[in-house]
Design a protein around this motif. Structure first.
Motif, short mmCIF file in Angstrom:
data_model
loop_
_atom_site.label_atom_id
_atom_site.label_comp_id
_atom_site.label_asym_id
_atom_site.label_seq_id
_atom_site.Cartn_x
_atom_site.Cartn_y
_atom_site.Cartn_z
N GLY A 67 60.40 25.48 108.55
CA GLY A 67 59.91 26.84 108.34
C GLY A 67 59.10 26.92 107.08
O GLY A 67 58.60 25.92 106.57
N GLU A 68 59.00 28.12 106.54
CA GLU A 68 58.18 28.38 105.36
C GLU A 68 59.08 28.86 104.22
O GLU A 68 59.99 29.65 104.43
N VAL A 69 58.78 28.37 103.02
CA VAL A 69 59.53 28.82 101.84
C VAL A 69 59.11 30.27 101.59
O VAL A 69 57.99 30.54 101.16
N ALA A 70 60.01 31.20 101.89
CA ALA A 70 59.72 32.62 101.72
C ALA A 70 59.95 33.05 100.28
O ALA A 70 59.24 33.92 99.77
N GLU A 71 60.94 32.43 99.63
CA GLU A 71 61.28 32.86 98.28
C GLU A 71 61.96 31.72 97.52
O GLU A 71 62.85 31.07 98.03
N LEU A 72 61.49 31.47 96.31
CA LEU A 72 62.15 30.56 95.38
C LEU A 72 62.81 31.43 94.31
O LEU A 72 62.13 32.24 93.67
N LEU A 73 64.09 31.27 94.11
CA LEU A 73 64.83 32.16 93.23
C LEU A 73 65.03 31.61 91.83
O LEU A 73 65.55 32.31 90.96
N PHE A 74 64.65 30.35 91.60
CA PHE A 74 64.81 29.73 90.29
C PHE A 74 63.54 28.97 89.93
O PHE A 74 62.79 28.54 90.81
N LYS A 75 63.31 28.80 88.63
CA LYS A 75 62.17 28.01 88.15
C LYS A 75 62.71 26.93 87.20
O LYS A 75 63.88 26.94 86.85
N GLU A 76 61.84 26.02 86.81
CA GLU A 76 62.24 24.95 85.90
C GLU A 76 62.86 25.52 84.64
O GLU A 76 62.36 26.49 84.07
N GLY A 77 63.99 24.94 84.22
CA GLY A 77 64.68 25.38 83.02
C GLY A 77 65.77 26.40 83.26
O GLY A 77 66.60 26.65 82.39
N ASP A 78 65.80 27.01 84.45
CA ASP A 78 66.84 27.99 84.76
C ASP A 78 68.18 27.31 85.01
O ASP A 78 68.24 26.21 85.55
N SER A 79 69.25 27.99 84.63
CA SER A 79 70.61 27.53 84.93
C SER A 79 71.00 28.02 86.32
O SER A 79 70.66 29.14 86.70
N VAL A 80 71.69 27.16 87.06
CA VAL A 80 72.19 27.54 88.39
C VAL A 80 73.69 27.34 88.42
O VAL A 80 74.22 26.44 87.78
N LYS A 81 74.37 28.20 89.16
CA LYS A 81 75.81 28.08 89.34
C LYS A 81 76.09 27.39 90.66
O LYS A 81 75.22 27.29 91.53
N GLU A 82 77.30 26.93 90.81
CA GLU A 82 77.71 26.32 92.07
C GLU A 82 77.53 27.32 93.20
O GLU A 82 77.84 28.50 93.07
N ASP A 83 76.98 26.88 94.32
CA ASP A 83 76.77 27.66 95.52
C ASP A 83 75.71 28.76 95.36
O ASP A 83 75.65 29.70 96.14
N ALA A 84 74.85 28.66 94.36
CA ALA A 84 73.79 29.65 94.16
C ALA A 84 72.70 29.43 95.20
O ALA A 84 72.33 28.31 95.53
N VAL A 85 72.15 30.52 95.73
CA VAL A 85 71.00 30.44 96.64
C VAL A 85 69.78 30.13 95.78
O VAL A 85 69.46 30.88 94.87
N ILE A 86 69.11 29.01 96.08
CA ILE A 86 67.94 28.64 95.28
C ILE A 86 66.63 28.92 96.00
O ILE A 86 65.60 29.03 95.37
#
Length: 131
Positions: A67-86
């Motif tokens: 499919g198509e990447v509709a949304e990226l929710l993080f950028k380089e340098g961002d912290s992510v938590k376990e099970d976060a939608v990226i």
């Protein structure tokens, strides 16, 4: 030249790329319409978040692209938590989420919004938080 990778099903982090797979998993591939391009080189403390696997057993009824990447929710340098939608991937039937399986920091974003992606394509490299 394409490189094969192994999805860590039932292994420590489902949905992550294994830097060096155990011999029993090397060369395994399931289904059709899988990403077969280059994968980033990883350090021991890094993992890759892959686009979701959406096909059924044997990869039946899967189009060539996921499919198509509709949304990226993080950028380089961002912290992510376990099970976060990226990322959110729009397919012909539904919107599916790509999630991280461990906390860390986004090192590299490998795709852009609007880009078509294959099933199990690397999307983001994450440096795992020290345990």
């Amino acid at each position: 030249m394409s490189k094969q990778f192994v999805l860590a099903n039932g292994m420590p982090e489902r949905g992550t790329l294994l830097a060096s797979a155990p011999p029993q998993f090397q060369g395994q591939r399931r289904g059709m319409a899988r990403y077969e391009g280059d994968v980033p080189s990883l350090e021991e403390n890094e993992f890759v978040v892959l686009s979701p696997e959406v096909s059924g057993p044997g990869g039946m009824s899967v189009p060539a692209e996921l499919g198509e990447v509709a949304e990226l929710l993080f950028k380089e340098g961002d912290s992510v938590k376990e099970d976060a939608v990226i990322a959110v991937i729009e397919t012909c039937k539904a919107a599916v989420e790509a999630r991280t399986r461990a906390p860390g920091t986004v090192k590299e974003v490998l795709v852009e919004e609007g880009e078509e992606v294959w099933e199990l394509q690397p999307l983001i490299v994450v440096v795992k938080d020290p345990s």
